[in-house]
Design a protein around this motif. Structure first.
Motif, mmCIF file in Angstrom:
data_model
loop_
_atom_site.group_PDB
_atom_site.id
_atom_site.type_symbol
_atom_site.label_atom_id
_atom_site.label_comp_id
_atom_site.label_asym_id
_atom_site.label_seq_id
_atom_site.Cartn_x
_atom_site.Cartn_y
_atom_site.Cartn_z
ATOM 1 N N LEU A 91 1.972 -0.238 -1.615
ATOM 2 C CA LEU A 91 0.780 0.570 -1.875
ATOM 3 C C LEU A 91 0.883 1.925 -1.182
ATOM 4 O O LEU A 91 0.495 2.957 -1.759
ATOM 5 C CB LEU A 91 -0.475 -0.174 -1.397
ATOM 6 N N PHE A 92 1.398 1.943 0.035
ATOM 7 C CA PHE A 92 1.574 3.208 0.766
ATOM 8 C C PHE A 92 2.397 4.189 -0.059
ATOM 9 O O PHE A 92 2.025 5.363 -0.218
ATOM 10 C CB PHE A 92 2.248 2.936 2.113
ATOM 11 N N HIS A 93 3.531 3.718 -0.590
ATOM 12 C CA HIS A 93 4.403 4.605 -1.360
ATOM 13 C C HIS A 93 3.800 4.952 -2.714
ATOM 14 O O HIS A 93 3.841 6.122 -3.131
ATOM 15 C CB HIS A 93 5.775 3.938 -1.553
ATOM 16 N N ARG A 94 3.219 3.962 -3.386
ATOM 17 C CA ARG A 94 2.711 4.186 -4.743
ATOM 18 C C ARG A 94 1.579 5.208 -4.755
ATOM 19 O O ARG A 94 1.446 6.000 -5.705
ATOM 20 C CB ARG A 94 2.233 2.861 -5.337
ATOM 21 N N THR A 95 0.747 5.205 -3.703
ATOM 22 C CA THR A 95 -0.406 6.108 -3.658
ATOM 23 C C THR A 95 -0.155 7.340 -2.798
ATOM 24 O O THR A 95 -1.072 8.116 -2.541
ATOM 25 C CB THR A 95 -1.653 5.357 -3.132
ATOM 26 N N GLN A 96 1.090 7.491 -2.342
ATOM 27 C CA GLN A 96 1.525 8.694 -1.613
ATOM 28 C C GLN A 96 0.649 8.968 -0.384
ATOM 29 O O GLN A 96 0.077 10.039 -0.227
ATOM 30 C CB GLN A 96 1.547 9.908 -2.548
ATOM 31 N N ARG A 97 0.576 7.971 0.470
ATOM 32 C CA ARG A 97 -0.169 8.108 1.719
ATOM 33 C C ARG A 97 0.645 8.893 2.754
ATOM 34 O O ARG A 97 1.868 8.982 2.659
ATOM 35 C CB ARG A 97 -0.509 6.736 2.288
ATOM 36 N N ASP A 98 -0.050 9.430 3.763
ATOM 37 C CA ASP A 98 0.655 10.163 4.825
ATOM 38 C C ASP A 98 0.359 9.614 6.218
ATOM 39 O O ASP A 98 0.862 10.135 7.224
ATOM 40 C CB ASP A 98 0.311 11.659 4.777
ATOM 41 N N SER A 99 -0.465 8.554 6.304
ATOM 42 C CA SER A 99 -0.828 8.003 7.610
ATOM 43 C C SER A 99 -1.420 6.613 7.393
ATOM 44 O O SER A 99 -1.799 6.257 6.271
ATOM 45 C CB SER A 99 -1.845 8.904 8.331
ATOM 46 N N ILE A 100 -1.494 5.853 8.476
ATOM 47 C CA ILE A 100 -2.054 4.500 8.414
ATOM 48 C C ILE A 100 -3.084 4.354 9.527
ATOM 49 O O ILE A 100 -2.814 4.687 10.687
ATOM 50 C CB ILE A 100 -0.952 3.437 8.556
ATOM 51 N N VAL A 101 -4.268 3.845 9.164
ATOM 52 C CA VAL A 101 -5.325 3.569 10.130
ATOM 53 C C VAL A 101 -5.611 2.079 10.089
ATOM 54 O O VAL A 101 -6.118 1.554 9.087
ATOM 55 C CB VAL A 101 -6.617 4.362 9.814
ATOM 56 N N GLY A 102 -5.276 1.371 11.161
ATOM 57 C CA GLY A 102 -5.579 -0.044 11.271
ATOM 58 C C GLY A 102 -6.985 -0.223 11.806
ATOM 59 O O GLY A 102 -7.311 0.277 12.891
ATOM 60 N N ILE A 103 -7.841 -0.919 11.051
ATOM 61 C CA ILE A 103 -9.242 -1.098 11.428
ATOM 62 C C ILE A 103 -9.560 -2.583 11.392
ATOM 63 O O ILE A 103 -9.471 -3.217 10.343
ATOM 64 C CB ILE A 103 -10.189 -0.340 10.478
ATOM 65 N N GLY A 104 -9.920 -3.162 12.538
ATOM 66 C CA GLY A 104 -10.281 -4.570 12.537
ATOM 67 C C GLY A 104 -9.812 -5.281 13.786
ATOM 68 O O GLY A 104 -9.671 -4.678 14.857
ATOM 69 N N GLY A 105 -9.557 -6.583 13.637
ATOM 70 C CA GLY A 105 -9.083 -7.400 14.741
ATOM 71 C C GLY A 105 -7.576 -7.557 14.697
ATOM 72 O O GLY A 105 -6.861 -6.753 14.091
ATOM 73 N N GLY A 106 -7.098 -8.634 15.306
ATOM 74 C CA GLY A 106 -5.668 -8.816 15.461
ATOM 75 C C GLY A 106 -4.917 -8.932 14.150
ATOM 76 O O GLY A 106 -3.796 -8.419 14.032
ATOM 77 N N VAL A 107 -5.506 -9.573 13.145
ATOM 78 C CA VAL A 107 -4.826 -9.735 11.865
ATOM 79 C C VAL A 107 -4.579 -8.373 11.227
ATOM 80 O O VAL A 107 -3.459 -8.050 10.811
ATOM 81 C CB VAL A 107 -5.646 -10.639 10.926
ATOM 82 N N ALA A 108 -5.638 -7.563 11.124
ATOM 83 C CA ALA A 108 -5.498 -6.239 10.512
ATOM 84 C C ALA A 108 -4.511 -5.379 11.287
ATOM 85 O O ALA A 108 -3.700 -4.652 10.689
ATOM 86 C CB ALA A 108 -6.860 -5.550 10.444
ATOM 87 N N MET A 109 -4.558 -5.457 12.618
ATOM 88 C CA MET A 109 -3.642 -4.654 13.431
ATOM 89 C C MET A 109 -2.199 -5.089 13.237
ATOM 90 O O MET A 109 -1.285 -4.256 13.147
ATOM 91 C CB MET A 109 -4.016 -4.754 14.912
ATOM 92 N N ASP A 110 -1.972 -6.399 13.177
ATOM 93 C CA ASP A 110 -0.605 -6.890 12.970
ATOM 94 C C ASP A 110 -0.054 -6.419 11.633
ATOM 95 O O ASP A 110 1.093 -5.965 11.544
ATOM 96 C CB ASP A 110 -0.583 -8.421 13.032
ATOM 97 N N VAL A 111 -0.868 -6.542 10.579
ATOM 98 C CA VAL A 111 -0.400 -6.131 9.257
ATOM 99 C C VAL A 111 -0.214 -4.618 9.204
ATOM 100 O O VAL A 111 0.800 -4.122 8.687
ATOM 101 C CB VAL A 111 -1.370 -6.615 8.162
#
Length: 387
Positions: A91-111
């Motif tokens: 999804l990151f590549h397909r939608t041409q993202r430039d950054s990642i923001v992890g929001i949530g608990g341990g599961v979201a942060m790990d992913v």
């Protein structure tokens, strides 16, 4: 023991080990930060539950109002697996993202952290497993990474590692590199105010386990020891209130204690995590819940020979001087007060599970740092007692 004072009317900046903005309302700084760093297309990574909560919708809306293009990735298991990460990278590549923001608990942060790795590292994901020396392959640049914790448990907002399971075997793998540390953390206790009591209790006991096991872990690291003791004291002061009578001060103290536990456990963890991890792998048990149930039993195993350490932790719990022998009972009492189970049978563990749980626990990567060596027969005995 004097209580820790936090002025909840203020916001704070400090670095340990990464820059942290802490305090009520700091989430409003996320959009300006992205724009100042010329980041216009963030991928927000969160879990399916958080993705539907009002505060997350508000974050999305605010970013869009500031002229940013936002994509959300939320397809992950509650014990994340490799395919969760691969889909996020696509999804990151397909939608041409430039950054990642992890929001949530341990599961979201790990992913989120694993997606950060995946973007420019295309070998089989588990070639990068730190336990087999895979960190040597982490050589490419990674996207700009920001973390926003919404629970007070794992503290992985300040971490450098991600635990992801294999899809089929559920074997846990560790992806680790200093490159995977967030560039900045926005730790806003307001985002934890709506957590329900069970999640507050389970994640809070997870944070407590991190601090206690870090303090007990073998090896010399007085800085981690000091941080862990302060984290224990913050939890002792605030967890029950955060669960049953939440206010901003109790939530702020728990959020601090959580990230302190994650800093402290760079020293190591121990037997409790090795007891808990197999419950998540085999029975899909919430990690914080698994730690909560196993914490008194694991600490009971560690008591003899380490009475001085238990005395120091008892002081942090305000149990008095030389009262380490009261600590195990106090942990059982805490679980009762917080509505956490005291027996494994209460969370679906059966006698026929013990053999496989013991095999997984013996193979786990945490107990080598335990202050006492742990054998398979020890795991079997502890599981039997806890059943």
């Amino acid at each position: 023991m004097t209580q820790t004072m936090i002025d909840i009317q203020k916001t704070y900046s400090f670095n340990f080990p990464t820059p942290i903005r802490f305090g009520a309302g700091v989430i409003t700084e996320l959009a300006p930060y992205l724009k100042e760093n010329h980041l216009r297309n963030p991928l927000l990574v969160t879990d399916p539950t958080v993705a539907e909560l009002p505060f997350f919708k508000d974050i999305q809306s605010t970013l869009k109002q500031q002229g940013l293009s936002v994509e959300v990735y939320k397809d992950m298991h509650k014990n994340p697996v490799g395919s969760d990460v691969l889909q996020g990278g696509e999804l990151f590549h397909r939608t041409q993202r430039d950054s990642i923001v992890g929001i949530g608990g341990g599961v979201a942060m790990d992913v989120a952290r694993a997606i950060v790795l995946r973007v420019n590292h295309t070998r089989d994901l588990f070639d990068y497993d730190d336990l087999i020396g895979g960190d040597k392959y982490i050589t490419e640049e990674v996207p700009h990474f920001i973390t926003v914790p919404t629970t007070s448990g794992t503290g992985s907002e300040v971490g450098r590692s991600s635990i992801i399971s294999e899809d089929v075997s559920k074997k846990k793998r560790i992806l680790f590199s200093p490159k995977l540390m967030a560039r900045i953390v926005f730790a806003d206790p307001m985002l934890t105010m709506e957590l329900p009591p069970f999640i507050t209790a389970a994640t809070g006991m997870d944070a407590l386990t991190h601090n206690m096991e870090a303090y007990m872990a073998k090896g010399f690291h007085p800085m981690c020891d000091g941080i862990a003791l302060e984290g224990i004291q913050l939890i002792a002061e605030s967890l029950e209130r955060a669960v049953h009578r939440p206010d901003l001060e109790s939530r702020a103290k728990m959020l601090l204690a959580s990230l302190m536990g994650a800093v402290a456990f760079q020293k190591g963890l121990g037997i409790v995590h090795s007891l808990a991890h197999p419950l998540s792998s085999l029975l899909d048990t919430h990690h914080g819940l698994a730690n909560a149930v196993n914490l008194p039993y694991g600490m009971k195993f560690n008591y003899d020979g380490f009475e001085d350490r238990f005395d120091r932790m008892a002081q942090a719990f305000a149990l008095g001087n030389d009262k380490g022998d009261r600590l195990i009972d106090h942990l059982f009492d805490m679980n009762g007060t917080l509505g956490m189970p005291k027996k494994l049978s209460e969370i679906g563990v059966k006698a026929e599970h013990i053999e496989e749980l013991s095999t997984l626990a013996e193979a786990d990567f945490c107990h080598p740092n335990n202050p006492k060596p742990v054998r398979r027969i020890d795991f079997e005995k502890i599981y039997q007692e806890a059943l």
